[in-house]
Design a protein around this motif. Structure first.
Motif, PDB file in Angstrom:
ATOM      1  N   ARG A 103       0.836  -1.207   0.000  1.00 29.32           N
ATOM      2  CA  ARG A 103       0.000   0.000   0.000  1.00 29.32           C
ATOM      3  C   ARG A 103       0.870   1.255   0.000  1.00 29.32           C
ATOM      4  NH1 ARG A 103      -2.762  -3.780  -0.268  1.00 29.32           N
ATOM      5  NH2 ARG A 103      -2.235  -3.313  -2.412  1.00 29.32           N
ATOM      6  N   ALA A 104       2.020   1.173   0.684  1.00 23.75           N
ATOM      7  CA  ALA A 104       2.928   2.331   0.764  1.00 23.75           C
ATOM      8  C   ALA A 104       3.957   2.332  -0.353  1.00 23.75           C
ATOM      9  CB  ALA A 104       3.644   2.329   2.115  1.00 23.75           C
ATOM     10  N   ARG A 105       3.865   1.336  -1.258  1.00 24.81           N
ATOM     11  CA  ARG A 105       4.792   1.221  -2.382  1.00 24.81           C
ATOM     12  C   ARG A 105       6.254   1.144  -1.945  1.00 24.81           C
ATOM     13  NH1 ARG A 105       2.114   5.349  -6.892  1.00 24.81           N
ATOM     14  NH2 ARG A 105       0.054   4.330  -6.951  1.00 24.81           N
ATOM     15  N   GLY A 106       6.459   0.528  -0.785  1.00 23.25           N
ATOM     16  CA  GLY A 106       7.808   0.298  -0.311  1.00 23.25           C
ATOM     17  C   GLY A 106       8.511   1.504   0.251  1.00 23.25           C
ATOM     18  N   ARG A 107       7.803   2.613   0.453  1.00 24.92           N
ATOM     19  CA  ARG A 107       8.422   3.826   0.992  1.00 24.92           C
ATOM     20  C   ARG A 107       8.318   3.829   2.515  1.00 24.92           C
ATOM     21  NH1 ARG A 107       4.966   8.066  -2.170  1.00 24.92           N
ATOM     22  NH2 ARG A 107       3.443   6.426  -1.655  1.00 24.92           N
ATOM     23  N   PRO A 108       9.434   3.982   3.233  1.00 24.67           N
ATOM     24  CA  PRO A 108       9.452   3.829   4.689  1.00 24.67           C
ATOM     25  C   PRO A 108       8.507   4.759   5.451  1.00 24.67           C
ATOM     26  CG  PRO A 108      11.679   3.732   3.831  1.00 24.67           C
ATOM     27  CD  PRO A 108      10.802   4.126   2.679  1.00 24.67           C
ATOM     28  N   PHE A 109       8.468   6.045   5.110  1.00 13.93           N
ATOM     29  CA  PHE A 109       7.611   6.945   5.891  1.00 13.93           C
ATOM     30  C   PHE A 109       6.126   6.629   5.720  1.00 13.93           C
ATOM     31  CE2 PHE A 109       5.229  11.022   6.330  1.00 13.93           C
ATOM     32  CZ  PHE A 109       5.284  11.081   7.718  1.00 13.93           C
ATOM     33  N   PRO A 110       5.612   6.428   4.506  1.00 12.60           N
ATOM     34  CA  PRO A 110       4.210   6.011   4.384  1.00 12.60           C
ATOM     35  C   PRO A 110       3.908   4.713   5.125  1.00 12.60           C
ATOM     36  CG  PRO A 110       4.996   6.806   2.276  1.00 12.60           C
ATOM     37  CD  PRO A 110       6.188   6.732   3.177  1.00 12.60           C
ATOM     38  N   VAL A 111       4.897   3.803   5.181  1.00 12.36           N
ATOM     39  CA  VAL A 111       4.707   2.577   5.960  1.00 12.36           C
ATOM     40  C   VAL A 111       4.498   2.921   7.425  1.00 12.36           C
ATOM     41  CG1 VAL A 111       5.870   0.519   6.844  1.00 12.36           C
ATOM     42  CG2 VAL A 111       5.935   1.022   4.409  1.00 12.36           C
ATOM     43  N   MET A 112       5.334   3.830   7.952  1.00  9.70           N
ATOM     44  CA  MET A 112       5.177   4.233   9.347  1.00  9.70           C
ATOM     45  C   MET A 112       3.818   4.893   9.577  1.00  9.70           C
ATOM     46  SD  MET A 112       7.493   6.713  11.830  1.00  9.70           S
ATOM     47  CE  MET A 112       8.750   5.476  12.183  1.00  9.70           C
ATOM     48  N   VAL A 113       3.378   5.720   8.644  1.00  8.45           N
ATOM     49  CA  VAL A 113       2.079   6.376   8.781  1.00  8.45           C
ATOM     50  C   VAL A 113       0.964   5.335   8.886  1.00  8.45           C
ATOM     51  CG1 VAL A 113       0.383   7.860   7.654  1.00  8.45           C
ATOM     52  CG2 VAL A 113       2.801   8.496   7.623  1.00  8.45           C
ATOM     53  N   ILE A 114       1.011   4.333   8.024  1.00  6.42           N
ATOM     54  CA  ILE A 114      -0.012   3.277   8.061  1.00  6.42           C
ATOM     55  C   ILE A 114       0.015   2.561   9.409  1.00  6.42           C
ATOM     56  CG2 ILE A 114      -0.659   1.023   7.101  1.00  6.42           C
ATOM     57  CD1 ILE A 114       0.259   2.043   4.373  1.00  6.42           C
ATOM     58  N   LEU A 115       1.204   2.174   9.863  1.00  5.38           N
ATOM     59  CA  LEU A 115       1.323   1.438  11.122  1.00  5.38           C
ATOM     60  C   LEU A 115       0.884   2.296  12.320  1.00  5.38           C
ATOM     61  CD1 LEU A 115       4.720  -0.409  10.532  1.00  5.38           C
ATOM     62  CD2 LEU A 115       2.425  -1.371  10.404  1.00  5.38           C
ATOM     63  N   TYR A 164      10.155   2.542  14.335  1.00  5.46           N
ATOM     64  CA  TYR A 164       8.780   2.108  14.083  1.00  5.46           C
ATOM     65  C   TYR A 164       8.121   1.595  15.365  1.00  5.46           C
ATOM     66  CZ  TYR A 164       9.883   2.561   9.137  1.00  5.46           C
ATOM     67  OH  TYR A 164      10.230   3.065   7.910  1.00  5.46           O
ATOM     68  N   LEU A 165       8.861   0.815  16.136  1.00  4.94           N
ATOM     69  CA  LEU A 165       8.316   0.291  17.390  1.00  4.94           C
ATOM     70  C   LEU A 165       8.057   1.413  18.392  1.00  4.94           C
ATOM     71  CD1 LEU A 165      10.519  -2.896  17.886  1.00  4.94           C
ATOM     72  CD2 LEU A 165       8.145  -2.800  17.121  1.00  4.94           C
ATOM     73  N   ILE A 166       8.991   2.353  18.486  1.00  3.35           N
ATOM     74  CA  ILE A 166       8.816   3.481  19.407  1.00  3.35           C
ATOM     75  C   ILE A 166       7.596   4.298  19.005  1.00  3.35           C
ATOM     76  CG2 ILE A 166       9.839   5.656  20.194  1.00  3.35           C
ATOM     77  CD1 ILE A 166      12.595   4.276  19.904  1.00  3.35           C
ATOM     78  N   ALA A 167       7.458   4.557  17.708  1.00  2.00           N
ATOM     79  CA  ALA A 167       6.306   5.329  17.216  1.00  2.00           C
ATOM     80  C   ALA A 167       4.998   4.608  17.520  1.00  2.00           C
ATOM     81  CB  ALA A 167       6.445   5.580  15.718  1.00  2.00           C
ATOM     82  N   GLU A 168       4.992   3.291  17.382  1.00  2.00           N
ATOM     83  CA  GLU A 168       3.768   2.529  17.640  1.00  2.00           C
ATOM     84  C   GLU A 168       3.398   2.533  19.116  1.00  2.00           C
ATOM     85  OE1 GLU A 168       4.744  -0.373  13.884  1.00  2.00           O
ATOM     86  OE2 GLU A 168       4.868  -1.171  15.928  1.00  2.00           O
ATOM     87  N   ALA A 169       4.392   2.426  19.990  1.00  2.00           N
ATOM     88  CA  ALA A 169       4.101   2.479  21.419  1.00  2.00           C
ATOM     89  C   ALA A 169       3.458   3.818  21.785  1.00  2.00           C
ATOM     90  CB  ALA A 169       5.381   2.273  22.230  1.00  2.00           C
ATOM     91  N   MET A 170       4.013   4.904  21.257  1.00  2.00           N
ATOM     92  CA  MET A 170       3.468   6.231  21.546  1.00  2.00           C
ATOM     93  C   MET A 170       2.086   6.402  20.929  1.00  2.00           C
ATOM     94  SD  MET A 170       6.851   8.600  21.062  1.00  2.00           S
ATOM     95  CE  MET A 170       8.381   8.199  21.898  1.00  2.00           C
ATOM     96  N   ALA A 171       1.911   5.907  19.710  1.00  2.00           N
ATOM     97  CA  ALA A 171       0.605   6.003  19.051  1.00  2.00           C
ATOM     98  C   ALA A 171      -0.452   5.221  19.826  1.00  2.00           C
ATOM     99  CB  ALA A 171       0.700   5.481  17.624  1.00  2.00           C
TER     100      ALA A 171
END
Length: 432
Positions: free
Chosen positions: A90-102, A140-147
Motif C-alpha cells: 500500500r505504501a509502495r515500499g516507501r518507509p515513511f508512508p509505511v510508518m504512517v499506516i502502522l 517504528y516500534l517506538i512510534a507505535e508504542a506512543m501512538a
C-alpha cells in the motif's frame, strides 16, 4: 511521611536509576527493588499479591499473558507476514508512508481494544516490514508504542487508567468519545508530523527492495489456513468482549486468558513451544514494578505527593485543571499510571466537588486522564505498552535502550500535553 516511606522512595529511586542507566538488566532492577520493599516492610505479602490498589495488578499481567498466547499461535499461521506485505505494498515500499499506516492502525486499534493488546498484535508485523525494507525497526516500534498511548486515551477501554476514572467519576463510554476523541484525532495527526521529523534518518528507501516487495503476493504468506480461521474467530470474540465490557461485565484479563487458553487448546500445536514464545521477562518486570509502586502507595508516599499537588491548586479551577494535567504527566512518566490514577482519583473527586460546575463538571477528570495517559509516553517505563515494546524488541535481538526511547518520548509527551492544555483551556475554562 514515615521513615519507612522515605526508605521506600530511596529504593524506588535507586531502582529507577539502574533501569534508566541500564547498569543492570531492568528485570533484575525491578525484582531486586521489589524484594527490598518486602524486606524493609514497606509492603507485605497481602498487599503485594492481593491488594487492588497497592500490589501486583493481576488484570494487567493476565491480559498480557492471554494476548501473548493468542499472538504466539497467530504468528504460526502467516497472518503477520500477510499484513506486512499488504502494508508495504500500500505504501509502495516507501518507509515513511509505511510508518504512517502502522501508526494510524495502532492508534485506531488502541482506541477499540487497549494499548497493550494492540502493540502485541502490531509489533510482529513491524519486525517483518522492517526486515523486508532493510530499515531500522526501533523508530517504528517506538512510534507505535506512543501512538497506542495516544489512541488509547480516546475511549474508556483504550487505557486502563480510563477505566478507573470512569468508575470513580461515573463517566460513560460515550463521555470519553465526546470529550476526548476530537482532541485525540488532532494529536494523532500532530504525532504523525512529529514522526516525520524525529525519525527522518530512518526513512531511506531502497528501490530494489521496495520493488521486490511490491511484487510479492500476500496470499502466499499464509501457511495454515485452518488455524488462521480459528485464530481470527477467537480474536474476533475476544475483541468483541473487550468492546462490550460494560455489557458482558467480564474483565479484559479474563477475556484474554480464556481466549488464549481456548485457542491454544484447539490449535493442535505443541503447547510447550507456544508457551515458550510468551514474554516471561516482561511479565516479571511488571510484577516487580507493581510491587515497588505499590509499596509507595502503601506507605503513603504517592498519596502525600498527590495531596500536595491537590492542596496547591485547590480553590482555583483554572490552576487545578492545568496543575492536574502537568503534574499527572510528570508523575506518570516516572511511576506506572495505573496505581497513580487509583491513588489520585479520590482526591480529584473531592476537588471536582469543591470546584462545582466551573469549567464543566468533568474538566478535572479529563485533565487527569490526559496527563496520566499522554505523560506515559515520556519515558520507556511510563506506560505498559512501552515496556512491552522494549521486551519484544529485546527478544527479537533489536534492543531499544531506555534513553533511545525516552529522548523521543519526552518530545512527544511535551507536545501532546501542551496541545491538551490549550484544548482544555479553550473548551472548558476560557469562556466559563
Amino acid at each position: 511521611m514515615s521513615i519507612t516511606a522515605w526508605i521506600a522512595v530511596a529504593i524506588f529511586a535507586a531502582a529507577y536509576v539502574l533501569i534508566a542507566t541500564e547498569w543492570v538488566h531492568r528485570v533484575t532492577a525491578a525484582l531486586g527493588g521489589a524484594v527490598l520493599m518486602l524486606v524493609i516492610g514497606a509492603t507485605d505479602a497481602e498487599h503485594a499479591f492481593f491488594s487492588a490498589d497497592a500490589g501486583i495488578d493481576w488484570n494487567v499481567v493476565f491480559l498480557l499473558l492471554g494476548m501473548m498466547l493468542i499472538v504466539a499461535v497467530l504468528k504460526r499461521t502467516g497472518a503477520f507476514e500477510y499484513l506486512a506485505i499488504w502494508a508495504v505494498k500500500r505504501a509502495r515500499g516507501r518507509p515513511f508512508p509505511v510508518m504512517v499506516i502502522l501508526v494510524l492502525v495502532t492508534a485506531v486499534a488502541s482506541a477499540m481494544l487497549d494499548n497493550v493488546t494492540t502493540v502485541l498484535l502490531i509489533a510482529p508485523v513491524t519486525f517483518l516490514v522492517c526486515q523486508r525494507l532493510a530499515v531500522p525497526v526501533a523508530p517504528y516500534l517506538i512510534a507505535e508504542a506512543m501512538a497506542s498511548n495516544i489512541g488509547g486515551t480516546a475511549t474508556l477501554v483504550g487505557d486502563p487508567p480510563n477505566i478507573i476514572i470512569a468508575s470513580r467519576a461515573g463517566l460513560s463510554y460515550n463521555d470519553f468519545i465526546n470529550h476526548l476523541a476530537p482532541l485525540i484525532a488532532v494529536l494523532v495527526v500532530v504525532f504523525v508530523l512529529l514522526c516525520r521529523v524525529m525519525f527522518r534518518s530512518a526513512f531511506r528507501t531502497d528501490p530494489e527492495r521496495a520493488a521486490a516487495v511490491v511484487q510479492l503476493r500476500e496470499r502466499d504468506a499464509i501457511r495454515d489456513p485452518r488455524l488462521l480461521v480459528v485464530s481470527l474467530a477467537v480474536l474476533a470474540l475476544v475483541t468483541a468482549a473487550f468492546v462490550l465490557h460494560s455489557v458482558v461485565h467480564l474483565e479484559p484479563s479474563v477475556v484474554a486468558i480464556v481466549g488464549g487458553l481456548v485457542l491454544l487448546a484447539v490449535s493442535r500445536l505443541d503447547a510447550a513451544e507456544v508457551v515458550a514464545d510468551v514474554e516471561w521477562p516482561t511479565l516479571a518486570f511488571f510484577a516487580g514494578l507493581f510491587v515497588m509502586v505499590g509499596a509507595l502507595v502503601h506507605t503513603g508516599a504517592v498519596g502525600a505527593l498527590s495531596r500536595t499537588i491537590a492542596d496547591a491548586v485547590a480553590g482555583d479551577p483554572h490552576l487545578a485543571a492545568m496543575g492536574l494535567l502537568g503534574g499527572s504527566a510528570v508523575l506518570s512518566a516516572i511511576v506506572d499510571n495505573i496505581p497513580y490514577v487509583a491513588t489520585m482519583s479520590p482526591i480529584v473527586a473531592d476537588l471536582a466537588g469543591a470546584e462545582g460546575s466551573t469549567g464543566g463538571p468533568h474538566v478535572l477528570w479529563w485533565a487527569l486522564a490526559l496527563g496520566a495517559d499522554l505523560g506515559g509516553n515520556a519515558t520507556a517505563v511510563g506506560a505498559s505498552a512501552n515496556v512491552v515494546i522494549l521486551g519484544l524488541a529485546e527478544r527479537a535481538g533489536q534492543r531499544i535502550s531506555f534513553w533511545q526511547f525516552t529522548k523521543y518520548g519526552l518530545v512527544a509527551a511535551a507536545v501532546t500535553v501542551a496541545i491538551s492544555a490549550v484544548y482544555l483551556w479553550l473548551r472548558y475554562l476560557a469562556f466559563a
